[in-house]
Design a protein around this motif. Sequence first.
Motif, mmCIF file in Angstrom:
data_model
loop_
_atom_site.group_PDB
_atom_site.id
_atom_site.type_symbol
_atom_site.label_atom_id
_atom_site.label_comp_id
_atom_site.label_asym_id
_atom_site.label_seq_id
_atom_site.Cartn_x
_atom_site.Cartn_y
_atom_site.Cartn_z
ATOM 1 N N VAL A 1 1.048 -1.425 -0.040
ATOM 2 C CA VAL A 1 -0.179 0.181 -0.146
ATOM 3 C C VAL A 1 0.823 1.243 -0.161
ATOM 4 N N GLU A 2 0.573 1.950 -0.921
ATOM 5 C CA GLU A 2 2.071 3.505 -1.531
ATOM 6 C C GLU A 2 0.261 4.729 -1.686
ATOM 7 N N GLY A 3 0.798 5.600 -0.917
ATOM 8 C CA GLY A 3 0.447 6.754 -0.740
ATOM 9 C C GLY A 3 -0.082 7.344 -0.155
ATOM 10 N N GLY A 4 -1.048 8.566 -0.139
ATOM 11 C CA GLY A 4 -1.318 8.763 0.808
ATOM 12 C C GLY A 4 -2.775 8.654 1.718
ATOM 13 N N LYS A 5 -3.086 9.857 2.645
ATOM 14 C CA LYS A 5 -4.101 9.420 4.220
ATOM 15 C C LYS A 5 -5.344 8.777 3.285
ATOM 16 N N ALA A 6 -5.940 8.656 1.761
ATOM 17 C CA ALA A 6 -7.424 7.893 1.261
ATOM 18 C C ALA A 6 -7.090 6.967 1.280
ATOM 19 N N GLU A 7 -5.991 6.946 0.390
ATOM 20 C CA GLU A 7 -5.024 4.826 1.187
ATOM 21 C C GLU A 7 -5.569 4.528 2.358
ATOM 22 N N LEU A 8 -4.973 4.709 2.811
ATOM 23 C CA LEU A 8 -4.216 4.207 3.607
ATOM 24 C C LEU A 8 -5.310 4.062 5.081
ATOM 25 N N CYS A 9 -6.394 5.349 4.778
ATOM 26 C CA CYS A 9 -7.814 4.875 5.621
ATOM 27 C C CYS A 9 -8.749 3.820 5.003
ATOM 28 N N GLY A 10 -8.735 3.896 3.472
ATOM 29 C CA GLY A 10 -9.514 3.325 2.665
ATOM 30 C C GLY A 10 -8.798 1.188 3.365
ATOM 31 N N TYR A 11 -7.422 1.138 3.773
ATOM 32 C CA TYR A 11 -6.846 -0.176 4.252
ATOM 33 C C TYR A 11 -7.382 0.140 5.347
ATOM 34 N N LEU A 12 -6.848 0.976 6.394
ATOM 35 C CA LEU A 12 -7.839 1.055 7.384
ATOM 36 C C LEU A 12 -9.563 0.051 7.914
ATOM 37 N N LYS A 13 -10.237 0.576 6.849
ATOM 38 C CA LYS A 13 -11.384 0.485 6.361
ATOM 39 C C LYS A 13 -11.470 -0.576 6.211
ATOM 40 N N GLN A 14 -10.754 -1.475 5.549
ATOM 41 C CA GLN A 14 -11.214 -2.408 5.068
ATOM 42 C C GLN A 14 -10.304 -4.190 5.889
#
Length: 161
Positions: free
Chosen positions: A69-82
Amino acid sequence: MIRLIFVVLLLLCGFYAHARFTFSEPRVMGWLTQHTARALQGDSAACDDYTDDVKVELTAKGQRGRWEVEGGKAELCGYLKQSSAALTVLQAHTQTEFDNVRITRGGFPWTTARLQYTQRTSVQAQGLPGMSMVSEDTVVLARTASGLRIRELQSQSSGGL
């Protein structure tokens, strides 16, 4: 004039003391433990712990291969939700430990700190074998008016699925 110098000196000492307290190991580890619990429970407040311009680099090697997972806040928050949704569906119990903690203050007068640690997480779900994950993490924390925020996150983990 002497009063003004005294007040400025007092404010600088207070700012320095606040930075020293904010980036002390017990304070930082308490905050990190609370953040990790919120993230694993699916609490949306965990996303508020990241700056808007956070830089994320997560790499995991598990039984099913490697993923990133690379990127910023949107990618990280999506990962955390999943991730938290999967743990909720499985009714999983997690336990997390932090070892080898190193805090390096930076940015005059200590407006940031680099936190390095080893995180060990075990997951138990009914009807499934237990899993253990170990990660080597580096987090850059920023001291803001509203508290600590994560500015950078790098993690290399192994274990799990």
